[in-house]
Design a protein around this motif. Sequence first.
Motif, PDB file in Angstrom:
ATOM      1  N   PRO A  49       0.814  -1.231   0.000  1.00 27.78           N
ATOM      2  CA  PRO A  49       0.000   0.000   0.000  1.00 27.78           C
ATOM      3  C   PRO A  49       0.839   1.267   0.000  1.00 27.78           C
ATOM      4  CG  PRO A  49      -0.519  -1.381   1.911  1.00 27.78           C
ATOM      5  CD  PRO A  49       0.420  -2.158   1.068  1.00 27.78           C
ATOM      6  N   LEU A  50       1.982   1.203   0.689  1.00 25.73           N
ATOM      7  CA  LEU A  50       2.869   2.359   0.735  1.00 25.73           C
ATOM      8  C   LEU A  50       3.387   2.698  -0.662  1.00 25.73           C
ATOM      9  CD1 LEU A  50       3.561   3.911   3.252  1.00 25.73           C
ATOM     10  CD2 LEU A  50       5.680   2.615   3.448  1.00 25.73           C
ATOM     11  N   VAL A  51       3.788   1.644  -1.403  1.00 22.98           N
ATOM     12  CA  VAL A  51       4.313   1.874  -2.751  1.00 22.98           C
ATOM     13  C   VAL A  51       3.211   2.418  -3.658  1.00 22.98           C
ATOM     14  CG1 VAL A  51       5.105   0.695  -4.839  1.00 22.98           C
ATOM     15  CG2 VAL A  51       6.226   0.263  -2.656  1.00 22.98           C
ATOM     16  N   ILE A  52       2.014   1.838  -3.557  1.00 25.61           N
ATOM     17  CA  ILE A  52       0.904   2.322  -4.394  1.00 25.61           C
ATOM     18  C   ILE A  52       0.613   3.787  -4.077  1.00 25.61           C
ATOM     19  CG2 ILE A  52      -1.592   2.102  -4.802  1.00 25.61           C
ATOM     20  CD1 ILE A  52      -1.280  -0.891  -4.649  1.00 25.61           C
ATOM     21  N   LEU A  53       0.566   4.108  -2.783  1.00 22.69           N
ATOM     22  CA  LEU A  53       0.337   5.498  -2.385  1.00 22.69           C
ATOM     23  C   LEU A  53       1.430   6.396  -2.948  1.00 22.69           C
ATOM     24  CD1 LEU A  53      -1.456   7.357  -0.655  1.00 22.69           C
ATOM     25  CD2 LEU A  53       0.073   6.916   1.261  1.00 22.69           C
ATOM     26  N   GLY A  54       2.671   5.925  -2.866  1.00 21.64           N
ATOM     27  CA  GLY A  54       3.794   6.715  -3.369  1.00 21.64           C
ATOM     28  C   GLY A  54       3.686   6.959  -4.856  1.00 21.64           C
ATOM     29  N   VAL A  55       3.299   5.932  -5.617  1.00 17.69           N
ATOM     30  CA  VAL A  55       3.180   6.087  -7.073  1.00 17.69           C
ATOM     31  C   VAL A  55       2.064   7.076  -7.392  1.00 17.69           C
ATOM     32  CG1 VAL A  55       2.632   4.915  -9.229  1.00 17.69           C
ATOM     33  CG2 VAL A  55       4.117   3.807  -7.557  1.00 17.69           C
ATOM     34  N   ILE A  56       0.957   6.967  -6.671  1.00 12.36           N
ATOM     35  CA  ILE A  56      -0.162   7.881  -6.947  1.00 12.36           C
ATOM     36  C   ILE A  56       0.194   9.311  -6.575  1.00 12.36           C
ATOM     37  CG2 ILE A  56      -2.481   8.487  -6.152  1.00 12.36           C
ATOM     38  CD1 ILE A  56      -3.110   5.502  -6.315  1.00 12.36           C
ATOM     39  N   LEU A  57       0.811   9.480  -5.411  1.00 17.07           N
ATOM     40  CA  LEU A  57       1.206  10.838  -5.008  1.00 17.07           C
ATOM     41  C   LEU A  57       2.202  11.428  -5.991  1.00 17.07           C
ATOM     42  CD1 LEU A  57       1.571  10.403  -1.149  1.00 17.07           C
ATOM     43  CD2 LEU A  57      -0.087  11.847  -2.340  1.00 17.07           C
ATOM     44  N   SER A  58       3.132  10.587  -6.473  1.00 18.77           N
ATOM     45  CA  SER A  58       4.102  11.083  -7.444  1.00 18.77           C
ATOM     46  C   SER A  58       3.425  11.482  -8.746  1.00 18.77           C
ATOM     47  CB  SER A  58       5.149  10.019  -7.742  1.00 18.77           C
ATOM     48  OG  SER A  58       5.997   9.883  -6.650  1.00 18.77           O
ATOM     49  N   THR A  59       2.491  10.631  -9.197  1.00 20.84           N
ATOM     50  CA  THR A  59       1.751  10.962 -10.413  1.00 20.84           C
ATOM     51  C   THR A  59       1.089  12.325 -10.271  1.00 20.84           C
ATOM     52  OG1 THR A  59       1.307   8.620 -10.696  1.00 20.84           O
ATOM     53  CG2 THR A  59      -0.021  10.137 -12.010  1.00 20.84           C
ATOM     54  N   LEU A  60       0.423  12.512  -9.121  1.00 18.98           N
ATOM     55  CA  LEU A  60      -0.261  13.786  -8.886  1.00 18.98           C
ATOM     56  C   LEU A  60       0.742  14.923  -8.804  1.00 18.98           C
ATOM     57  CD1 LEU A  60      -2.916  12.821  -6.190  1.00 18.98           C
ATOM     58  CD2 LEU A  60      -3.248  13.111  -8.644  1.00 18.98           C
ATOM     59  N   HIS A  61       1.834  14.681  -8.078  1.00 16.37           N
ATOM     60  CA  HIS A  61       2.766  15.775  -7.838  1.00 16.37           C
ATOM     61  C   HIS A  61       3.523  16.163  -9.098  1.00 16.37           C
ATOM     62  CE1 HIS A  61       6.201  17.612  -5.299  1.00 16.37           C
ATOM     63  NE2 HIS A  61       5.361  18.517  -5.736  1.00 16.37           N
ATOM     64  N   GLN A  62       4.058  15.147  -9.807  1.00 20.25           N
ATOM     65  CA  GLN A  62       4.815  15.455 -11.021  1.00 20.25           C
ATOM     66  C   GLN A  62       3.930  16.207 -12.011  1.00 20.25           C
ATOM     67  OE1 GLN A  62       7.994  15.029 -11.368  1.00 20.25           O
ATOM     68  NE2 GLN A  62       8.551  13.543  -9.813  1.00 20.25           N
ATOM     69  N   SER A  63       2.683  15.735 -12.184  1.00 21.19           N
ATOM     70  CA  SER A  63       1.809  16.381 -13.161  1.00 21.19           C
ATOM     71  C   SER A  63       1.343  17.750 -12.666  1.00 21.19           C
ATOM     72  CB  SER A  63       0.607  15.495 -13.478  1.00 21.19           C
ATOM     73  OG  SER A  63      -0.140  15.260 -12.311  1.00 21.19           O
ATOM     74  N   SER A  64       1.142  17.880 -11.345  1.00 22.66           N
ATOM     75  CA  SER A  64       0.614  19.153 -10.855  1.00 22.66           C
ATOM     76  C   SER A  64       1.647  20.275 -10.976  1.00 22.66           C
ATOM     77  CB  SER A  64       0.131  19.024  -9.407  1.00 22.66           C
ATOM     78  OG  SER A  64       1.209  18.725  -8.560  1.00 22.66           O
ATOM     79  N   LEU A  65       2.945  19.916 -10.991  1.00 29.87           N
ATOM     80  CA  LEU A  65       3.934  20.966 -11.213  1.00 29.87           C
ATOM     81  C   LEU A  65       3.768  21.549 -12.612  1.00 29.87           C
ATOM     82  CD1 LEU A  65       7.128  19.611  -9.444  1.00 29.87           C
ATOM     83  CD2 LEU A  65       5.552  21.364  -8.679  1.00 29.87           C
ATOM     84  N   GLY A  66       3.297  20.719 -13.559  1.00 32.22           N
ATOM     85  CA  GLY A  66       2.954  21.248 -14.881  1.00 32.22           C
ATOM     86  C   GLY A  66       1.654  22.040 -14.819  1.00 32.22           C
ATOM     87  N   SER A  67       0.685  21.526 -14.058  1.00 33.17           N
ATOM     88  CA  SER A  67      -0.609  22.206 -13.953  1.00 33.17           C
ATOM     89  C   SER A  67      -0.479  23.616 -13.383  1.00 33.17           C
ATOM     90  CB  SER A  67      -1.574  21.411 -13.059  1.00 33.17           C
ATOM     91  OG  SER A  67      -1.648  20.077 -13.474  1.00 33.17           O
ATOM     92  N   LEU A  68       0.562  23.827 -12.557  1.00 31.67           N
ATOM     93  CA  LEU A  68       0.779  25.169 -11.984  1.00 31.67           C
ATOM     94  C   LEU A  68       0.747  26.235 -13.074  1.00 31.67           C
ATOM     95  CD1 LEU A  68       3.785  24.912  -9.483  1.00 31.67           C
ATOM     96  CD2 LEU A  68       1.427  25.447  -8.924  1.00 31.67           C
ATOM     97  N   TYR A  69       1.273  25.853 -14.256  1.00 37.02           N
ATOM     98  CA  TYR A  69       1.442  26.850 -15.318  1.00 37.02           C
ATOM     99  C   TYR A  69       0.251  26.907 -16.268  1.00 37.02           C
ATOM    100  CZ  TYR A  69       6.063  27.329 -13.435  1.00 37.02           C
ATOM    101  OH  TYR A  69       7.101  27.575 -12.573  1.00 37.02           O
ATOM    102  N   LEU A  70      -0.793  26.102 -15.995  1.00 38.31           N
ATOM    103  CA  LEU A  70      -1.996  26.168 -16.837  1.00 38.31           C
ATOM    104  C   LEU A  70      -2.681  27.522 -16.699  1.00 38.31           C
ATOM    105  CD1 LEU A  70      -3.625  22.660 -16.278  1.00 38.31           C
ATOM    106  CD2 LEU A  70      -2.480  23.516 -18.319  1.00 38.31           C
TER     107      LEU A  70
END
Lengths: 395, 255
Positions: free
Chosen positions: A170-191
Motif C-alpha cells: 500500500p505504501l508503494v501504491i500510495l507513493g506512485v499515486i502521489l508522485s503521479t499527482l505531484h509530477q503532473s501538478s507541477l505542470g498544472s501550476l502553469y496552466l
Amino acid sequence: MSWRLSRASWPRLTFWKGIFLIVVAVGLYATWVRFSRGLGAATNLGDEFPWGLWVGFDVLCGVMLAAGGFTLTAAVYIFNAERFRPIVRPTVLTAFLGYVLVVVALLYDLGRGDRIWHPLVMWNPRSVMFEVAWCVMLYTTVLALEFAPVVFERLRLERPRRILRGISLPLVILGVILSTLHQSSLGSLYLIVPEKLHPLWYTPLLPVLFFLSAIGIGLAMTIFESSLSAKYFQRQLELPLLRELGRFLVVVLAVYGVLRMQDLHHRDALRFVLEPGYASSLFLIEVVLGLALPIVLLLSPRVRARVGGLYLSSVLVILGFITNRLNVSITGFEAATGATYVPRWTEIAVTAMIIAAGFAVFSLAVKHLPIFAAEPSPVVPAAPPVPARVHHVRA
Amino acid sequence: MSKAILYDATQCIGCKLCEQACADRWGHPYDDTLAAQEKLSAEKLTAVLSRGDRFMRRMCMHCADPTCASVCPVGAFTKTAAGPVVYDESKCIGCRYCMLACPFGVPRYEWNKTLPRVRKCDMCADRVAAGGQPACAEICPTGATLFGEYETLVSLAQQRIREAPDHYVPHVYGLHEVGGTSVLLLSGVPFEQFGYRTDLLHEPMPMLTWRVLSRVPDLVLLGSVLLGGIWWITHRREEVAAAEAQSASRSRESG
C-alpha cells in the motif's frame, strides 16, 4: 568498511571535502543575507518576475530528479521486476533526499517560510499549489517510510521493520499515486498563465507532459546514478539491466517526443520553432540535444552495449529536461512578457549548497547504512534469496 | 447588490488625487518622486499612467472569479459579496503564485522586508462595508472614477459608448475579460497602449486549472485499483509456485 581502506581513499575525499566546505561557507553567507535582509536583497526577483531559480531549479527540477523513486518502486513492487530490486534502496534514498532538499529550498523561497505548514489547516482545494503542498508533505512522509527499513536494519530494530514490510505494497501504491499527482501538478501550476508563457511551452497538456517526462527522468536518473555509484562506491547494476532501462527510456522519450510534436502541431505552434530567436533556440536545445539525440544514441546497439554510452545518453536526457523545466518556469516567461531575470549570486550559492548537502548526505548514508546491500525478497521468504545483481566493479 | 468602479479615461485630467487618496488611506508615503512612478508597487496600489494628454489608471480589477483567490494554496484571497477582492495577510505563506497568475499583473510584494506581505488594492473594502465609497472615487474631481452598483455602471458605460461612438474605443474593458471584473474601464485610445491585454479569455481563469484538479479524487481511486490489480496479476506466478510447493510437500508427507 575497514579503517585502512577509508584511509587509502583520503586524497580524493580531501579535494571534494575542500570544494564542499567552500560551497557550504558561501551558501551559509547567502543564507544570512536571505534571512536577515529579505528576498529583495538575496534574489533578482521582483514584481515582474516573482519566481526564479529557487522555484525553477530547486523545486521543479528537484522533484523531477527524484522521479526515480516512484518509477523504480513501481517497477519492482507492482510490476514484479524483481531483477531491479538491488537498486531500489539507493533510488529511494535519492528521492527522499531530493524531496527533503526541495522542502529546504522552499523555506528559502517562501516569503514566510515559518508558515510552510499553513496549507495543512487552511484549505483551498481549487489551488494547484494546495495540491502541490499536500503532495510534497505526504510523499516526503511516504519516502521516509519506504527508506526507514534500511535504518531499522542497521539498528537491528526487527519489529518496526516487520511492520513497515507488512504495509510496503500500500505504501508503494500510495507513493506512485502521489508522485503521479505531484509530477503532473507541477505542470498544472502553469496552466493558469496562457497569456504569459510562450506558446512553445504553454499547452493544456502540461500536466501530461510533466508526468511522462518524470518517468523518462526516473529511468535516466537510475542509469545515471548507477554509473556514478560504479565510479565512487564501486557498485553498479549489471550491464544487461542498465541496457534494459535504456530500452524503456527510448520508448518513454519517443512517446513524449511524438506527443509534444502533435501538441505543437494541433495548437498551430510549430511555426514558432522556425521563428529565429531566443525562444526557438531554447526549444531546439531542449528537443534536439535532450530528446532527439539521446533517442538516436540509445537506439544504436553499439551505444547500449557500453556503460559509457548509456551514461552519456542519460546525462543528455537529464540536461534536456532540466532545460525544459527552466524554459517553462523562467525563460518561457521572458520570451513572452519581455521581463528579464538572471539569478543573483546568492540564489546560485544557496542552490549549490543544497546540491552539495545532497551529495554529502548520500555519501554518508552509503557509508553507514546498508544502501547497496541486497534486500531479501519479501514475497516468498522461504525461497532462496534473489541473486544479488550488485557487484564490486573493482573486485 | 454587488458594487463596482467605473473609470472613464476620457474624463481623467491626470491630477493623481486618486493616488494621493489611496496612499493616505493605506498610510503609504507619497511625494513627487512616487507620483512620477507610473507603475504599481508595494506602496503604490493604484497608478495613473499618461501617454501625452491621455491617461489611464491601473489598480486591482476585482475579478468576479479571481485568479488570485483560486491559485492561493491557503485561501488568503476572498471575493466578497459586495465586490472587493480582499487579502488576509495572516494566512499568506509568501509563495507568490498570485503574482505569477494574475492576468492583470496586479499583486505586489514587499521584497525588502524580512516578513513580507502581498499588497494590492482592496477597493477600500472597510469603507464599502460601512456604506461609503473607495477613497479614489470619493476624491476624483471630474467623476472619471465612479463607484456604484455594478449593473448601473455597466449600463452607464454602454450608454456613453453608444452616445459618443467617436469618443470611445467600443469596448467596456472588464465586462467580459476573464469572465468579468468589478472594475470597468472606458478609454478613447486602445487599451493595449497602457499595457492592458485585450487577448484575455472571456471566461474565468480558474477553470483552466480546475478542469485538471477536479479529476484528482477520481484519479486517486482509479489509480489505486489499477496499480493493485497489476500487482495482483504480476505476482500470481509466485502464488502458484507457493501453492505447488505446498501440495508437493503434502503429497510427500502422505506418500
